[in-house]
Each structure stands twice: as C-alpha cells, then as structure tokens.
Motif scaffolding. Structure first.
Motif, PDB file in Angstrom:
ATOM      1  N   LYS A  16      56.849  62.313   8.077  1.00 36.47           N
ATOM      2  CA  LYS A  16      57.420  62.606   6.758  1.00 36.47           C
ATOM      3  C   LYS A  16      57.911  61.333   6.076  1.00 36.47           C
ATOM      4  N   LEU A  17      58.542  60.467   6.840  1.00 35.92           N
ATOM      5  CA  LEU A  17      59.036  59.213   6.268  1.00 35.92           C
ATOM      6  C   LEU A  17      57.885  58.313   5.824  1.00 35.92           C
ATOM      7  N   GLU A  18      56.814  58.282   6.603  1.00 33.32           N
ATOM      8  CA  GLU A  18      55.659  57.454   6.260  1.00 33.32           C
ATOM      9  C   GLU A  18      54.916  57.997   5.048  1.00 33.32           C
ATOM     10  N   ASN A  19      54.965  59.305   4.857  1.00 37.69           N
ATOM     11  CA  ASN A  19      54.278  59.942   3.739  1.00 37.69           C
ATOM     12  C   ASN A  19      54.838  59.452   2.412  1.00 37.69           C
ATOM     13  N   GLY A  20      56.150  59.268   2.358  1.00 33.97           N
ATOM     14  CA  GLY A  20      56.766  58.725   1.159  1.00 33.97           C
ATOM     15  C   GLY A  20      56.971  59.706   0.027  1.00 33.97           C
ATOM     16  N   SER A  21      56.727  60.975   0.256  1.00 28.12           N
ATOM     17  CA  SER A  21      56.855  61.956  -0.827  1.00 28.12           C
ATOM     18  C   SER A  21      58.185  62.708  -0.773  1.00 28.12           C
ATOM     19  N   ILE A  22      59.211  62.085  -0.202  1.00 31.53           N
ATOM     20  CA  ILE A  22      60.522  62.716  -0.118  1.00 31.53           C
ATOM     21  C   ILE A  22      61.539  61.872  -0.891  1.00 31.53           C
ATOM     22  N   THR A  23      62.650  62.492  -1.212  1.00 32.38           N
ATOM     23  CA  THR A  23      63.686  61.772  -1.954  1.00 32.38           C
ATOM     24  C   THR A  23      64.426  60.815  -1.018  1.00 32.38           C
ATOM     25  N   MET A  24      65.164  59.918  -1.615  1.00 34.12           N
ATOM     26  CA  MET A  24      65.961  58.975  -0.833  1.00 34.12           C
ATOM     27  C   MET A  24      66.988  59.720   0.010  1.00 34.12           C
ATOM     28  N   SER A  25      67.583  60.751  -0.556  1.00 34.87           N
ATOM     29  CA  SER A  25      68.577  61.552   0.171  1.00 34.87           C
ATOM     30  C   SER A  25      67.948  62.215   1.389  1.00 34.87           C
ATOM     31  N   GLU A  26      66.762  62.793   1.199  1.00 32.37           N
ATOM     32  CA  GLU A  26      66.050  63.416   2.318  1.00 32.37           C
ATOM     33  C   GLU A  26      65.675  62.374   3.368  1.00 32.37           C
ATOM     34  N   ALA A  27      65.260  61.209   2.905  1.00 29.68           N
ATOM     35  CA  ALA A  27      64.884  60.140   3.827  1.00 29.68           C
ATOM     36  C   ALA A  27      66.078  59.716   4.673  1.00 29.68           C
ATOM     37  N   MET A  28      67.242  59.614   4.068  1.00 27.99           N
ATOM     38  CA  MET A  28      68.445  59.224   4.804  1.00 27.99           C
ATOM     39  C   MET A  28      68.815  60.286   5.838  1.00 27.99           C
ATOM     40  N   GLN A  29      68.710  61.552   5.463  1.00 29.08           N
ATOM     41  CA  GLN A  29      68.998  62.634   6.415  1.00 29.08           C
ATOM     42  C   GLN A  29      68.010  62.614   7.575  1.00 29.08           C
ATOM     43  N   LEU A  30      66.735  62.416   7.253  1.00 30.03           N
ATOM     44  CA  LEU A  30      65.720  62.350   8.304  1.00 30.03           C
ATOM     45  C   LEU A  30      65.938  61.136   9.201  1.00 30.03           C
ATOM     46  N   PHE A  31      66.325  60.026   8.604  1.00 35.40           N
ATOM     47  CA  PHE A  31      66.597  58.827   9.393  1.00 35.40           C
ATOM     48  C   PHE A  31      67.747  59.072  10.373  1.00 35.40           C
ATOM     49  N   ASP A  32      68.810  59.705   9.895  1.00 37.25           N
ATOM     50  CA  ASP A  32      69.949  60.026  10.767  1.00 37.25           C
ATOM     51  C   ASP A  32      69.528  60.947  11.906  1.00 37.25           C
ATOM     52  N   ARG A  33      68.751  61.965  11.574  1.00 36.69           N
ATOM     53  CA  ARG A  33      68.282  62.886  12.608  1.00 36.69           C
ATOM     54  C   ARG A  33      67.364  62.153  13.583  1.00 36.69           C
ATOM     55  N   GLY A  34      66.541  61.280  13.081  1.00 35.85           N
ATOM     56  CA  GLY A  34      65.653  60.504  13.941  1.00 35.85           C
ATOM     57  C   GLY A  34      66.430  59.639  14.916  1.00 35.85           C
TER      58      GLY A  34
END
Length: 71
Positions: A16-34
């Motif tokens: 999902k992060l590599e896809n780049g089609s998410i918002t910055m907020s979503e990216a930060m949440q995914l990064f934290d979960r990762g």
C-alpha cells in the motif's frame, strides 16, 4: 499474533505504501502499524534464534560427552 500473520500484514502495508495512492495521514498510520509488526516479527525471530542456539549447545554437549556423532 504469529510470525506469519505479522509478516503477511506487513507485506500488505508495504504494498500500500509503495502504491502511493493513499493520503499522508493514512501513510503515517500504516507506517506506525508496520513498525509494530516489524517488532513482532523481530521478537519471533529472536525467540527462534534462542531455541536454535539452545539445541546446538545441547547437541554439542551430547557429541562431547557421548561421542555419538562423527563431527
């Protein structure tokens, strides 16, 4: 959570992060979960490493004491 579950979820997050089609907020949440999932995976790997080390030590003791293995 098992290693496999954490690893699979982490792979999905990376995609999902590599896809780049998410918002910055979503990216930060995914990064934290990762990061949480990476810690879980690391913990499982450290436990496995400890068990392997223990088995190797016990096997070494057997070979030294009993001379049952040729190596």
């Amino acid at each position: 959570m098992s290693y496999e579950e954490a690893s699979n979820e982490l792979e999905n997050i990376i995609a999902k992060l590599e896809n780049g089609s998410i918002t910055m907020s979503e990216a930060m949440q995914l990064f934290d979960r990762g990061a949480e999932l990476a810690k879980i995976c690391f913990s499982h790997l450290e436990k496995a490493k400890g068990k392997i080390t223990e088995v190797k030590m016990n096997l070494g003791k057997l070979t030294e004491e009993d001379n049952i293995l040729p190596f």
